[in-house]
Design a protein around this motif. Structure first.
Motif, mmCIF file in Angstrom:
data_model
loop_
_atom_site.group_PDB
_atom_site.id
_atom_site.type_symbol
_atom_site.label_atom_id
_atom_site.label_comp_id
_atom_site.label_asym_id
_atom_site.label_seq_id
_atom_site.Cartn_x
_atom_site.Cartn_y
_atom_site.Cartn_z
ATOM 1 N N ARG A 387 -6.831 -1.267 -4.886
ATOM 2 C CA ARG A 387 -7.063 0.028 -4.235
ATOM 3 C C ARG A 387 -6.955 1.130 -5.278
ATOM 4 O O ARG A 387 -5.852 1.579 -5.595
ATOM 5 N N PRO A 388 -8.055 1.604 -5.795
ATOM 6 C CA PRO A 388 -7.992 2.632 -6.836
ATOM 7 C C PRO A 388 -7.577 3.986 -6.283
ATOM 8 O O PRO A 388 -7.901 4.341 -5.161
ATOM 9 N N ARG A 389 -6.869 4.701 -7.106
ATOM 10 C CA ARG A 389 -6.644 6.108 -6.785
ATOM 11 C C ARG A 389 -7.898 6.897 -7.139
ATOM 12 O O ARG A 389 -8.576 6.583 -8.129
ATOM 13 N N PRO A 390 -8.236 7.928 -6.368
ATOM 14 C CA PRO A 390 -9.397 8.752 -6.747
ATOM 15 C C PRO A 390 -9.213 9.329 -8.144
ATOM 16 O O PRO A 390 -8.112 9.723 -8.533
ATOM 17 N N HIS A 550 3.507 1.964 -2.153
ATOM 18 C CA HIS A 550 2.319 1.242 -1.711
ATOM 19 C C HIS A 550 1.099 1.734 -2.483
ATOM 20 O O HIS A 550 1.065 2.891 -2.933
ATOM 21 N N PRO A 551 0.080 0.907 -2.626
ATOM 22 C CA PRO A 551 -1.164 1.395 -3.233
ATOM 23 C C PRO A 551 -1.761 2.552 -2.439
ATOM 24 O O PRO A 551 -1.504 2.711 -1.242
ATOM 25 N N HIS A 552 -2.549 3.330 -3.130
ATOM 26 C CA HIS A 552 -3.236 4.444 -2.484
ATOM 27 C C HIS A 552 -4.044 3.944 -1.294
ATOM 28 O O HIS A 552 -4.793 2.961 -1.400
ATOM 29 N N PHE A 566 6.047 -4.802 0.157
ATOM 30 C CA PHE A 566 5.222 -4.403 -0.967
ATOM 31 C C PHE A 566 4.392 -5.607 -1.415
ATOM 32 O O PHE A 566 4.593 -6.735 -0.975
ATOM 33 N N ASP A 567 3.479 -5.346 -2.345
ATOM 34 C CA ASP A 567 2.734 -6.433 -2.954
ATOM 35 C C ASP A 567 3.725 -7.432 -3.578
ATOM 36 O O ASP A 567 4.707 -7.031 -4.209
ATOM 37 N N PRO A 568 3.504 -8.743 -3.408
ATOM 38 C CA PRO A 568 4.438 -9.731 -3.977
ATOM 39 C C PRO A 568 4.679 -9.556 -5.467
ATOM 40 O O PRO A 568 5.810 -9.763 -5.944
ATOM 41 N N THR A 590 7.779 5.708 0.021
ATOM 42 C CA THR A 590 6.920 5.350 1.151
ATOM 43 C C THR A 590 7.188 6.343 2.274
ATOM 44 O O THR A 590 8.205 7.030 2.278
ATOM 45 N N GLY A 591 6.273 6.391 3.234
ATOM 46 C CA GLY A 591 6.442 7.298 4.355
ATOM 47 C C GLY A 591 7.065 6.657 5.573
ATOM 48 O O GLY A 591 7.353 7.332 6.561
ATOM 49 N N SER A 592 7.272 5.332 5.524
ATOM 50 C CA SER A 592 7.883 4.604 6.625
ATOM 51 C C SER A 592 8.545 3.360 6.051
ATOM 52 O O SER A 592 8.436 3.087 4.856
ATOM 53 N N PRO A 593 9.255 2.575 6.862
ATOM 54 C CA PRO A 593 10.084 1.497 6.320
ATOM 55 C C PRO A 593 9.298 0.474 5.512
ATOM 56 O O PRO A 593 8.130 0.177 5.794
#
Length: 793
Positions: A387-390, A550-552, A566-568, A590-593
Motif C-alpha cells: 500500500r503506497p503512500r501518495p 498500519h500501512p496507508h 499488524f503485518d506479521p 493507530t486510530g483504534s485497537p
C-alpha cells in the motif's frame, strides 16, 4: 430586512418569518438541495452568503481536495482519550475558525457513532465505544465549533458503525440498545444545540434512515425538541416526497438527483404540500441566519501549540517498566526504528483527510529533544510493500486541456501538495469531465538508491511516464468499492532510482465521465529495508524506540480492517528489536485497537492515535516527560478480535447487520479479560483516591472524591464513576468522570456530576428513571473500581 434587536431567538424567528414571506415556492424549494457538491444557494433577495459546507472532523479541508493546505488536528479518538471536555471545546473552536477561514459555514462533524467493533474502518473518526464519553465529547466539540459561528453537522444518524454494507444494510437492533447506547450521543448533541445533523446511508430496522419519519420527526423533533436541519449523507437520499415528509430537510450533494424539478412536480401531483416545503425551508433559513448573525468568540491564538498539547494529552501510556520518561546519559545511543518513525501518519483516510502544511515526524522531534547529549540513529527495518503512500514531490503542477488536443491551450493550471488528487462532480467548472484531459507533472527526488515501485490508480485512464519512459497505463471505471480503497485498482512498475537525483514524472489523465467522484493517485514504494540492520542497531543502542503503524489506507472510510493485528513482518521486527534490547519503547500509531503479541517483551508501550500535524512534538513531549501522560483509553483493547462482544454478529451481510450483543457492547460485554481495559492509562505520577461522598442535587447527584498525588511529579488523573442500573445487568456503565490536575504532594477534589437523566433505562414503552439507591463504583478504569458509593441512599 429589518435588523431586530433584543431577544436573539425572537429576532431569529422574526427574520425567518419575514424571509419566508418574500420567497416564492420555487425559491423555497431551491433551499432544500445542494447547488453543487458543497453548497446551498441563498436567495439573492436575502443578501446572505451561500451555505458552504466542509468535511471534518480533524480539520476543515474546504471545498477542494488536493489544492491548498489546512491544519490537521488530532482525530476524535485521540480527543476522547484526553477525557477533558474543556480541552476538546478549545480544539473545536480552532477547527471552527479554520472552517471559517475556508469560507465554510457548516462543518461535517463531529462523528458520534460508537466503536461497536474494533475492526470498523472509520473508528478513528469517532470518539468512543461508550455513549456517555462520546456524548460529553460531542457536546464540548459542538460548543467550540459553533462559538465561531460555524454549524456542526453531527453524523451519522444512526447505527452507521461499520463500512461493510454501510450503503445497503439494515442495522437490526432492539429498542433498549438503540435508545441507551447508539442514540444517546445524538440526543445529547441535539439538546446541546447542534445546528444540523447528518442522516446516514444505512437502513434502521428495515427503513432507510433518510426516509424514516419515526427517527427524523418523532424522536428528533418531537421528543428531543430539536429545531435544526437534517442533511443527507452524500448521495444517501432515496426518494423525493417520502424523504422530505419524513423530515430530511436537505439533499446533498448537488446537482440534485431527487429534488429540484422533482419537488415541484410532487407538489403539483399532491405527493407534497406547500406546508412540507415550507417546514424544511424555514429550518434551512434558520441555519443561514445562525451561521451569519451569530456573535463569534475569539479562537485560540496559537492553533499549532494547541494541536501539540491536545496530541500529547491524548497519548495513553499502556505499559512502563521504568524506562520512561527518558533519562539519557551523555553519549548515549538511541535507536529509532520503524516505517512510521521518520514521517508518521498524522491522520486516517477518507473524506476527513486534509493537506497539512507540515507534519512533525517522530525522528526529527526526538533528535531535536535529545541532542546534543545523545546520538539518535534511524533504521526503517520494515516498510509495507503493498500500500503506497501518495507521493509528495516538488512543484506538482496540474494542467487542464480539451481532450484529444494535447498541444492546445491550457484552460487552467493548479498546484497540488501531493500526487493524491480528487475531483467531486466537476473537474473544471464549465466543462464536462469527458471533455477534458489532465496533465500532472512533478519532480521526484528519491531518498534511497535501488529498485523502487511506482504505483498508479486512476478512475478513468491514466498513463505515467518517468523521464519520458512510459511505465504504467491504467484504466478503471471506478465504482463505490474503490473510491476509498484505490488498492483494488492500483498498478505497479519497478524503476531503478538514485538517491538525490531528480526524475521528471508526468501523468496524462482522462477522467471517467460517469463517476461523481474522480480520483488519481501515484505512489512510490522504496526498496524493502533490511530488518537485520535494524535489529543490530537496536542491540548496540542504550535504548530503542519502535514506531508501529498500519500501512496507508488500512484505517479509512469505505473499508473495514481485515484483522486486528499488524503485518506479521512488522510484528516480527518489533519482537526481534525487543529481544535485542530490553529497553525498547513501542509507539503504536493507530486510530483504534491493535493486537500486540510482543507486549510482554516491550519495556514500554505508548498509544499515539493519529494526533495531527504536531505528531512528533506531541510524542517527544510525553517520552521526555515534558508532558506527564494522562490519557485514558476511550475504547477496549481486546487481545483478539474474536473477544469483542459484537464479533459473532460482525460484519453481517450487505442486507443486514444484527446487533445481537444488545446492551453488552464494548467493555460491558467482555467475558474474556482484554489486553487493556476501557478507561485505562498510566502516568509518571502516582495517585491515591480517598473516600467518596455523594450529595443529592436538584437534578441528580454530586459525588466528590479527594485525589492525592503521592509522587514527586505534577500530573492529571481521570476519576471515573460507573453505575449498575438494574439487578439483571451483569455490568457497570460509565455515568460520570472528572479530569483533575494534582500538583505533587497535594490533594485536589474531583467533583463528578451525575444528572438523573443518566440514571435511566429503556423499558420498552418509555424511559424508566431510577428513584431508589443506585450502586456506583469509582476508580481510574473500568477494571479498577475500588471505591463504592450509593446514589440516593
Amino acid at each position: 430586512m429589518a435588523d431586530h434587536t433584543g431577544d436573539p431567538q425572537h429576532a431569529q424567528d422574526t427574520w425567518v418569518d419575514e424571509a419566508m414571506a418574500r420567497l416564492s415556492t420555487e425559491q423555497k424549494a431551491a433551499l432544500l438541495y445542494g447547488a453543487d457538491p458543497w453548497q446551498v444557494r441563498s436567495p439573492g433577495s436575502l443578501h446572505l452568503h451561500d451555505l458552504v459546507m466542509t468535511d471534518g472532523p480533524n480539520g476543515a479541508r474546504g471545498v477542494t481536495f488536493h489544492t491548498g493546505v489546512s491544519r490537521c488536528f488530532p482525530c476524535e479518538t485521540a480527543l476522547a482519550a484526553t477525557w477533558d471536555p474543556d480541552l476538546v471545546a478549545e480544539v473545536a473552536a480552532a477547527i471552527g475558525a479554520e472552517a471559517r477561514s475556508k469560507g465554510a459555514a457548516v462543518l461535517l462533524a463531529p462523528a458520534v457513532n460508537l466503536h461497536r467493533n474494533p475492526l470498523a474502518g472509520r473508528n478513528f473518526e469517532c470518539f468512543s465505544e461508550d455513549p456517555e464519553l462520546s456524548a460529553q465529547m460531542a457536546a464540548a466539540y459542538i460548543a467550540g465549533v459553533q462559538s465561531q459561528g460555524v454549524a456542526c453537522c453531527v453524523k451519522h444518524l444512526v447505527c452507521n458503525d461499520q463500512e461493510s454494507g454501510r450503503h445497503t444494510a439494515s442495522s437490526e437492533i432492539g429498542d433498549a440498545a438503540l435508545r441507551e447506547l447508539y442514540l444517546t450521543p445524538f440526543e445529547v448533541a441535539a439538546r446541546a444545540g447542534a445546528w444540523s445533523i447528518m442522516a446516514a446511508y444505512n437502513k434502521l430496522n428495515g427503513e432507510y434512515v433518510t426516509e424514516y419519519p419515526w427517527l427524523l420527526t418523532t424522536v428528533l423533533r418531537d421528543e428531543w425538541a430539536w429545531d435544526g436541519v437534517v442533511v443527507s449523507d452524500w448521495y444517501a437520499t432515496q426518494s423525493t416526497a417520502k424523504a422530505l415528509t419524513a423530515g430530511l430537510d436537505l439533499e446533498m450533494p448537488g446537482p440534485s438527483q431527487l429534488r429540484g424539478d422533482k419537488l415541484l412536480k410532487a407538489l403539483e401531483t399532491g405527493e407534497l404540500s406547500s406546508e412540507d416545503i415550507d417546514r424544511s425551508a424555514r429550518r434551512v433559513l434558520r441555519l443561514l441566519h445562525r451561521t451569519q448573525h451569530r456573535p463569534m468568540t475569539a479562537p485560540p491564538a496559537d492553533p499549532a501549540a494547541l494541536i501539540r498539547e491536545a496530541g500529547a494529552r491524548g497519548i495513553v501510556l499502556l505499559k512502563n517498566d521504568g524506562v520512561l520518561p527518558l533519562a539519557v546519559a551523555p553519549g548515549a545511543l538511541i535507536a529509532v526504528i520503524g516505517s512510521g518513525a521518520d514521517a508518521g501518519q498524522p491522520q486516517g483516510g477518507g473524506s476527513c483527510q486534509v493537506n497539512p502544511p507540515y507534519v512533525s515526524g517522530p525522528l526529527s522531534a526526538i533528535r531535536a529533544r535529545l541532542a546534543p547529549d545523545a546520538t539518535v540513529e534511524f533504521a526503517r527495518g520494515w516498510a509495507d510493500q503493498t500500500r503506497p503512500r501518495p507521493l509528495t514531490a516538488q512543484d506538482i503542477k496540474i494542467e487542464y486541456r480539451l481532450r484529444g488536443a494535447p498541444d492546445s491551450e491550457v484552460l487552467a493550471t493548479e498546484y497540488a501538495v501531493s500526487l493524491s488528487m480528487s475531483w467531486f462532480n466537476s473537474v473544471l467548472p464549465g466543462y464536462e469531465p469527458g471533455d477534458l484531459a489532465v496533465r500532472v507533472t512533478a519532480c521526484i527526488i528519491p531518498a534511497e538508491n535501488g529498485v523502487h515501485q511506482l504505483t498508479l490508480a486512476a478512475i478513468g485512464h491514466g498513463r505515467l511516464t518517468v523521464d519520458g519512459q512510459v511505465l504504467l497505463d491504467q484504466r478503471s471505471a471506478g465504482g463505490r468499492d474503490v473510491i476509498f480503497d484505490l488498492g483494488r485498482i492500483t498498478q505497479r512498475a519497478d524503476i531503478a532510482l538514485e538517491a538525490g537525483r531528480p526524475a521528471e514524472l508526468v501523468i496524462d489523465y482522462e477522467p471517467w465521465s460517469e463517476s461523481g467522484l474522480l480520483r488519481l493517485q501515484a505512489g512510490l514504494i522504496p526498496p524493502a529495508p533490511d530488518p537485520a540492520a535494524a535489529v543490530r542497531l537496536a542491540a548496540a543502542a542504550d535504548l530503542a524506540i519502535v514506531v508501529a503503524e498500519h500501512p496507508h489506507g488500512v484505517e479509512t472510510e469505505g473499508v473495514d480492517r481485515p484483522h486486528l493485528g499488524f503485518d506479521p513482518a512488522q510484528n516480527d521486527l518489533i519482537s526481534r528489536v525487543c529481544a535485542a534490547n530490553p529497553r525498547t519503547v513501542v509507539v503504536v500509531n493507530t486510530g483504534s485497537p491493535a493486537a500486540m503479541p510482543w507486549a510482554d517483551l516491550a519495556a514500554a508501550i505508548v498509544q499515539l492515535w493519529y494526533p495531527g500535524q504536531e505528531l512528533g512534538e506531541s510524542l517527544a513531549d510525553v517520552l521526555t516527560g515534558a508532558v506527564n501522560p494522562s490519557g485514558k483509553l476511550p475504547v477496549t483493547f481486546p487481545a483478539r478480535a474474536e473477544d469483542a462482544p459484537s464479533w459473532p454478529y460482525y460484519p453481517g451481510t450487505e442486507e443486514e447487520v444484527r446487533y445481537g450483543e444488545g446492551l453488552a457492547m464494548g467493555y460491558r460485554g467482555h467475558t474474556v479479560p482484554p489486553a487493556f481495559p476501557f478507561g485505562f492509562g498510566l502516568s509518571y505520577a502516582s495517585f491515591r483516591l480517598g473516600e467518596a461522598s455523594a450529595a443529592a442535587m436538584a437534578d441528580g447527584y454530586q459525588v466528590t472524591v479527594p485525589v492525592t498525588n503521592v509522587s514527586g511529579r505534577d500530573g492529571r488523573e481521570v476519576v471515573q464513576l460507573y453505575a449498575r442500573l438494574a439487578d439483571d445487568r451483569p455490568f457497570l456503565e460509565l455515568k460520570a468522570f472528572a479530569t483533575v490536575h494534582v500538583p505533587a504532594g497535594r490533594t485536589v477534589p474531583a467533583v463528578l456530576a451525575v444528572p438523573a437523566s443518566r440514571l435511566r433505562t429503556w423499558s420498552g414503552t418509555g424511559w424508566r428513571y431510577l428513584s431508589g439507591p443506585v450502586e456506583a463504583r469509582i476508580g481510574t478504569s473500568s477494571a479498577d473500581l475500588p471505591i463504592a458509593v450509593l446514589l440516593g441512599a
